[in-house]
Design a protein around this motif. Structure first.
Motif, PDB file in Angstrom:
ATOM      1  N   MET A   1       0.927  -1.096  -0.029  1.00 44.46           N
ATOM      2  CA  MET A   1       0.039  -0.021   0.003  1.00 44.46           C
ATOM      3  C   MET A   1       0.731   1.211   0.031  1.00 44.46           C
ATOM      4  SD  MET A   1      -2.841   1.246   2.611  1.00 44.46           S
ATOM      5  CE  MET A   1      -2.114   0.967   4.030  1.00 44.46           C
ATOM      6  N   ILE A   2       0.359   2.227  -0.902  1.00 44.58           N
ATOM      7  CA  ILE A   2       1.285   3.469  -0.923  1.00 44.58           C
ATOM      8  C   ILE A   2       0.351   4.388  -0.563  1.00 44.58           C
ATOM      9  CG2 ILE A   2       2.635   5.060  -2.227  1.00 44.58           C
ATOM     10  CD1 ILE A   2       3.094   2.787  -4.411  1.00 44.58           C
ATOM     11  N   ARG A   3       0.572   5.393   0.405  1.00 45.45           N
ATOM     12  CA  ARG A   3      -0.063   6.467   0.833  1.00 45.45           C
ATOM     13  C   ARG A   3       0.583   7.774   0.911  1.00 45.45           C
ATOM     14  NH1 ARG A   3      -3.010   7.923   6.763  1.00 45.45           N
ATOM     15  NH2 ARG A   3      -4.844   8.996   5.892  1.00 45.45           N
ATOM     16  N   LYS A   4       0.213   8.831   0.204  1.00 49.02           N
ATOM     17  CA  LYS A   4       0.730  10.158  -0.043  1.00 49.02           C
ATOM     18  C   LYS A   4      -0.052  11.279   0.598  1.00 49.02           C
ATOM     19  CE  LYS A   4       3.642   8.967  -3.860  1.00 49.02           C
ATOM     20  NZ  LYS A   4       4.043   9.156  -5.341  1.00 49.02           N
ATOM     21  N   LYS A   5       0.373  12.353   1.183  1.00 48.87           N
ATOM     22  CA  LYS A   5      -0.265  13.437   1.448  1.00 48.87           C
ATOM     23  C   LYS A   5       0.112  14.546   0.613  1.00 48.87           C
ATOM     24  CE  LYS A   5       0.677  15.886   5.413  1.00 48.87           C
ATOM     25  NZ  LYS A   5       1.178  15.921   6.680  1.00 48.87           N
ATOM     26  N   TYR A   6      -0.871  15.298   0.213  1.00 50.67           N
ATOM     27  CA  TYR A   6      -0.738  16.468  -0.730  1.00 50.67           C
ATOM     28  C   TYR A   6      -1.109  17.939  -0.184  1.00 50.67           C
ATOM     29  CZ  TYR A   6      -0.435  12.418  -3.998  1.00 50.67           C
ATOM     30  OH  TYR A   6      -0.256  11.097  -4.544  1.00 50.67           O
ATOM     31  N   THR A   7      -0.367  19.147  -0.489  1.00 48.74           N
ATOM     32  CA  THR A   7      -0.681  20.373  -0.060  1.00 48.74           C
ATOM     33  C   THR A   7      -1.224  20.794  -1.205  1.00 48.74           C
ATOM     34  OG1 THR A   7       1.536  20.970  -0.349  1.00 48.74           O
ATOM     35  CG2 THR A   7       1.004  20.329   1.925  1.00 48.74           C
ATOM     36  N   HIS A   8      -1.349  20.223  -2.464  1.00 48.02           N
ATOM     37  CA  HIS A   8      -2.044  20.891  -3.460  1.00 48.02           C
ATOM     38  C   HIS A   8      -2.538  19.806  -4.566  1.00 48.02           C
ATOM     39  CE1 HIS A   8      -3.530  24.449  -5.278  1.00 48.02           C
ATOM     40  NE2 HIS A   8      -3.304  25.185  -4.187  1.00 48.02           N
ATOM     41  N   VAL A   9      -3.501  20.454  -5.511  1.00 48.13           N
ATOM     42  CA  VAL A   9      -4.213  19.259  -6.140  1.00 48.13           C
ATOM     43  C   VAL A   9      -3.242  18.785  -7.466  1.00 48.13           C
ATOM     44  CG1 VAL A   9      -6.371  20.211  -5.479  1.00 48.13           C
ATOM     45  CG2 VAL A   9      -5.339  21.113  -7.544  1.00 48.13           C
ATOM     46  N   GLU A  10      -2.139  19.718  -7.867  1.00 46.61           N
ATOM     47  CA  GLU A  10      -1.516  19.297  -9.074  1.00 46.61           C
ATOM     48  C   GLU A  10      -0.992  18.007  -9.078  1.00 46.61           C
ATOM     49  OE1 GLU A  10      -3.364  22.473 -10.282  1.00 46.61           O
ATOM     50  OE2 GLU A  10      -2.191  22.454  -8.534  1.00 46.61           O
ATOM     51  N   LYS A  11       0.068  17.842  -7.978  1.00 44.48           N
ATOM     52  CA  LYS A  11       0.701  16.742  -7.625  1.00 44.48           C
ATOM     53  C   LYS A  11      -0.471  15.451  -7.444  1.00 44.48           C
ATOM     54  CE  LYS A  11       4.570  18.588  -8.070  1.00 44.48           C
ATOM     55  NZ  LYS A  11       5.414  18.532  -9.175  1.00 44.48           N
ATOM     56  N   LEU A  35      -4.148  10.630  -0.625  1.00 45.93           N
ATOM     57  CA  LEU A  35      -4.272   9.097  -1.738  1.00 45.93           C
ATOM     58  C   LEU A  35      -3.614   8.096  -1.157  1.00 45.93           C
ATOM     59  CD1 LEU A  35      -5.685   8.977  -4.516  1.00 45.93           C
ATOM     60  CD2 LEU A  35      -3.516   9.380  -5.665  1.00 45.93           C
ATOM     61  N   THR A  36      -4.396   6.896  -1.385  1.00 46.06           N
ATOM     62  CA  THR A  36      -3.924   5.621  -0.796  1.00 46.06           C
ATOM     63  C   THR A  36      -4.002   4.730  -1.927  1.00 46.06           C
ATOM     64  OG1 THR A  36      -4.597   6.184   1.412  1.00 46.06           O
ATOM     65  CG2 THR A  36      -4.103   3.822   1.171  1.00 46.06           C
ATOM     66  N   SER A  37      -3.210   3.990  -2.303  1.00 46.98           N
ATOM     67  CA  SER A  37      -3.279   3.132  -3.387  1.00 46.98           C
ATOM     68  C   SER A  37      -2.552   1.743  -3.156  1.00 46.98           C
ATOM     69  CB  SER A  37      -2.502   3.830  -4.425  1.00 46.98           C
ATOM     70  OG  SER A  37      -2.749   5.108  -5.085  1.00 46.98           O
ATOM     71  N   VAL A  38      -3.554   0.674  -3.853  1.00 48.06           N
ATOM     72  CA  VAL A  38      -3.073  -0.645  -3.788  1.00 48.06           C
ATOM     73  C   VAL A  38      -3.690  -1.318  -4.933  1.00 48.06           C
ATOM     74  CG1 VAL A  38      -5.221  -1.231  -2.604  1.00 48.06           C
ATOM     75  CG2 VAL A  38      -3.048  -2.676  -2.363  1.00 48.06           C
ATOM     76  N   ASN A  39      -2.508  -2.311  -5.263  1.00 46.94           N
ATOM     77  CA  ASN A  39      -3.217  -3.021  -6.774  1.00 46.94           C
ATOM     78  C   ASN A  39      -3.367  -4.675  -6.028  1.00 46.94           C
ATOM     79  OD1 ASN A  39      -3.070  -0.907  -8.404  1.00 46.94           O
ATOM     80  ND2 ASN A  39      -0.815  -1.267  -8.471  1.00 46.94           N
ATOM     81  N   MET A 148      -7.251  -3.089   1.678  1.00 44.65           N
ATOM     82  CA  MET A 148      -6.158  -1.943   1.313  1.00 44.65           C
ATOM     83  C   MET A 148      -4.870  -2.228   2.459  1.00 44.65           C
ATOM     84  SD  MET A 148      -8.284   1.190  -0.171  1.00 44.65           S
ATOM     85  CE  MET A 148      -6.656   1.855  -0.859  1.00 44.65           C
ATOM     86  N   SER A 149      -5.125  -2.735   3.459  1.00 42.50           N
ATOM     87  CA  SER A 149      -4.077  -2.859   4.747  1.00 42.50           C
ATOM     88  C   SER A 149      -3.487  -4.139   4.567  1.00 42.50           C
ATOM     89  CB  SER A 149      -4.971  -2.483   6.032  1.00 42.50           C
ATOM     90  OG  SER A 149      -5.681  -3.775   6.260  1.00 42.50           O
ATOM     91  N   LEU A 150      -3.781  -5.049   3.701  1.00 40.95           N
ATOM     92  CA  LEU A 150      -3.333  -6.227   3.548  1.00 40.95           C
ATOM     93  C   LEU A 150      -1.838  -6.370   3.069  1.00 40.95           C
ATOM     94  CD1 LEU A 150      -6.201  -8.655   2.760  1.00 40.95           C
ATOM     95  CD2 LEU A 150      -5.269  -8.430   5.008  1.00 40.95           C
ATOM     96  N   LYS A 151      -1.139  -6.974   3.482  1.00 41.57           N
ATOM     97  CA  LYS A 151       0.254  -7.513   2.599  1.00 41.57           C
ATOM     98  C   LYS A 151       0.022  -8.644   2.011  1.00 41.57           C
ATOM     99  CE  LYS A 151       3.504  -5.105   5.789  1.00 41.57           C
ATOM    100  NZ  LYS A 151       4.585  -5.274   6.687  1.00 41.57           N
TER     101      LYS A 151
END
Length: 301
Positions: A1-11, A35-39, A148-151
């Motif tokens: 799982m990849i989670r990121k925090k953004y201070t603006h919408v472009e990124k 934005l939290t992402s998992v495949n 989403m929290s599983l490995k």
């Protein structure tokens, strides 16, 4: 799982996988977007969270169906239809859409290849859907959050979770009810806001806009406050600041004063003040941060 925090919408937009999206930010972030992402094999899942008012339009990628679960929403509209907590938005491959949300918004998007969906369920129809029994979608959202929290360390785990997701989606599809109540107030707002965006360089006064649509200033204000939580003047300023932001991004090495002048804008000190109130940075600070890629912060999981 990849989670990121953004201070603006472009990124933030850059990392959305399921669609090509354009976002107009209409109010300042209270905290930040995440934005939290998992495949899971060829299924892409993303949880999108932000706490500012936005309008956005996009187009789903040609090779996938998109299931969007409204986990938390204060007030929202999708293609002219009101969206609520626990509603399901189903978009078809290549489908265009317009939407807006006010303040807090959390959704889970599940992008599944077109071939997979049509092999399992046949050709689907798009729409905004609700459920007679809300517990069904609440349990599904809870299940997706756990996934989403599983490995998923091996192919067996991937295959099991993949089939579980498809089975649960099948149960949802068997229970959905079309929720197609058109938001007439939003349609009126959309007509006026489109006019403002198309004619922003003319800087029409609020009275001129009201006269054009044959309504009073008060009615115009009430329409905007009800549908988007902003006054018409605040909306005009936000649109102008978003245009200036795009020009800054497109001209990363230009002087801010030159960008403002070439955009046909004036009153640099007032523009700088309005820009900072909306985006949290002055135009120059934003340019420096964007150039240095400082608008994204990975979060530890």
């Amino acid at each position: 799982m990849i989670r990121k925090k953004y201070t603006h919408v472009e990124k933030f937009i850059r990392d959305i996988k399921h669609a090509d999206v354009n976002i107009i930010q209409l109010s300042k972030f209270v905290k930040a977007a995440t934005l939290t992402s998992v495949n899971v094999k060829d299924i892409s899942i993303q949880e999108i969270s932000f706490d500012c008012t936005v309008e956005h339009k996009g187009q789903v990628h040609e090779n996938c169906y998109l299931f969007k679960l409204q986990k938390a929403i204060n007030k929202g509209v999708h293609n002219g239809v009101t969206t609520i907590n626990n509603s399901l938005i189903l978009s078809l491959p290549g489908q265009e859409y317009t939407a807006s949300s006010v303040d807090e918004y959390i959704s889970i998007t599940i992008s599944i290849p077109k071939e997979t969906i049509e092999e399992w369920f046949g050709t689907l129809q798009s729409g905004v859907f609700s459920f007679e029994n809300n517990s069904l979608i609440e349990k599904f959202i809870t299940r997706i959050n756990k996934i989403m929290s599983l490995k998923l360390n091996n192919e067996f785990h991937q295959e099991y979770v993949y089939n579980l997701i498809m089975f649960k989606i099948g149960k949802l599809l068997a229970k959905i009810q079309k929720f197609d109540k058109q938001n007439k107030g939003y349609q009126r707002f959309n007509n006026i806001s489109s006019f403002i965006k198309k004619n922003q360089e003319h800087e029409f006064s609020i009275k001129e806009i009201a006269d054009y649509f044959n309504i009073t200033d008060r009615t115009l204000r009430n329409i905007f406050m009800k549908e988007i939580g902003l006054s018409p003047k605040q909306y005009q300023i936000a649109i102008k600041m978003n245009i200036l932001k795009k020009e800054i991004i497109s001209n990363p090495s230009s002087f801010i004063s030159n960008i403002i002048n070439s955009s046909g804008m004036q009153y640099q000190s007032l523009l700088s003040k309005n820009f900072k109130e909306l985006f949290g940075y002055t135009p120059k600070e934003y340019q420096n941060m964007f150039n240095n890629d400082d608008l994204v912060e990975p979060l530890k999981i």
